[in-house]
Enzyme design. Sequence first.
Site, PDB file in Angstrom:
ATOM      1  CB  SER A 239       4.888  -3.855  -5.026  1.00 52.45           C
ATOM      2  OG  SER A 239       3.626  -3.647  -3.754  1.00 52.45           O
TER       3      SER A 239
HETATM    4  N1  SAH Z   1       0.310  -7.037  -2.721  1.00 53.88           N
HETATM    5  C1  SAH Z   1       0.237  -6.258  -3.730  1.00 53.88           C
HETATM    6  C2  SAH Z   1       0.441  -4.713  -3.008  1.00 53.88           C
HETATM    7  C3  SAH Z   1      -0.997  -3.958  -3.890  1.00 53.88           C
HETATM    8  S1  SAH Z   1      -0.858  -2.328  -3.190  1.00 53.88           S
HETATM    9  C4  SAH Z   1       0.001  -6.812  -4.896  1.00 53.88           C
HETATM   10  O1  SAH Z   1       0.953  -7.303  -5.393  1.00 53.88           O
HETATM   11  O2  SAH Z   1      -0.458  -6.193  -6.342  1.00 53.88           O
HETATM   12  C5  SAH Z   1      -1.103  -2.454  -1.481  1.00 53.88           C
HETATM   13  C6  SAH Z   1      -2.750  -2.904  -1.443  1.00 53.88           C
HETATM   14  O3  SAH Z   1      -3.359  -2.590  -0.075  1.00 53.88           O
HETATM   15  C7  SAH Z   1      -3.734  -2.486  -1.806  1.00 53.88           C
HETATM   16  O4  SAH Z   1      -4.524  -3.232  -2.556  1.00 53.88           O
HETATM   17  C8  SAH Z   1      -4.966  -1.706  -0.208  1.00 53.88           C
HETATM   18  O5  SAH Z   1      -5.856  -1.812  -0.603  1.00 53.88           O
HETATM   19  C9  SAH Z   1      -4.621  -3.049   0.545  1.00 53.88           C
HETATM   20  N2  SAH Z   1      -5.218  -2.104   1.803  1.00 53.88           N
HETATM   21  C10 SAH Z   1      -4.916  -0.953   2.004  1.00 53.88           C
HETATM   22  N3  SAH Z   1      -4.336  -0.537   4.094  1.00 53.88           N
HETATM   23  C11 SAH Z   1      -5.796  -1.870   4.067  1.00 53.88           C
HETATM   24  C12 SAH Z   1      -6.238  -3.335   5.624  1.00 53.88           C
HETATM   25  N4  SAH Z   1      -6.015  -2.181   6.202  1.00 53.88           N
HETATM   26  N5  SAH Z   1      -6.384  -3.969   5.464  1.00 53.88           N
HETATM   27  C13 SAH Z   1      -6.559  -4.880   4.099  1.00 53.88           C
HETATM   28  N6  SAH Z   1      -5.739  -4.490   2.917  1.00 53.88           N
HETATM   29  C14 SAH Z   1      -5.451  -2.894   3.260  1.00 53.88           C
END
Ligand code: SAH
Length: 225
Positions: free
Chosen positions: A73
């Site tokens: 993000s």
């Molecule tokens: N907090 C992260 C943001 C990553 S983007 C960072 O700092 O890098 C969002 C993430 O959510 C992705 O890795 C995606 O695979 C995950 N995601 C999407 N749907 C999800 C679900 N139902 N359960 C767990 N993770 C999920």
Amino acid sequence: MLLNQENEYLFQGKRKRLVEQLKEKGISSIEVLNAMLKIPRHKFFDNTTDRPALLDHAYSDKALKIGAGQTISHPFTVAFQTEKLNLVKGDKVLEIGTGCGYQTAVLIEMGAKVFSIERQKELFDKTKVFLPGIGYRGAKLFYGDGYKGLPQHAPFNKIIVTAAAPYIPDDLLSQLAIGGSLIIPLGEGEEQIMNLIVKKSGTEFEKHTFGKFKFVPMLQNKSGK
Ligand code: SAH
């Protein structure tokens, strides 16, 4: 190639500038800003692609690729969501979407007991090794579906969803402690609205909405690979 120590000074300077930008954009929590001043964001990217360009962008306010088609993000988004949680040291925090673990590291720096779920096996495996490797130990990482939360570890003082959810999952509301809050971007289009839900009692919730943000979608079930 610069010496490692020189690189560190360079990145420290870049982080200072990033934190100044976050302040200008309205982030005021000293704890959040200090955490982001410390964390080496340049180490969190998918280093297999275009490494010099990524390192250059690591401290600009941008969302960048972390592998498995996912993104880290924007720093502003991380700061905004974290600030709205009003963390207190020792809070039990559930994070949905571990990704590369940058947000997880911010929560650890702020003294939270972190439980984080990732549905992509590849990212889960990578981050599980990577975070302790750069000194962020103690977070409990799970490969699973964030829609279900972690009933075995509930209740949580705070819950942070870092993917765009089409609705608020009931399981997350029920795993929130009374007095706790959930920050979640809601919407199925290009942009989502940031929502903060405060649990007033077992049945009463207070809702606050903030501006528009862009997240990758929160998908159902584990990825299977
Ligand atoms: N907090 C992260 C943001 C990553 S983007 C960072 O700092 O890098 C969002 C993430 O959510 C992705 O890795 C995606 O695979 C995950 N995601 C999407 N749907 C999800 C679900 N139902 N359960 C767990 N993770 C999920």
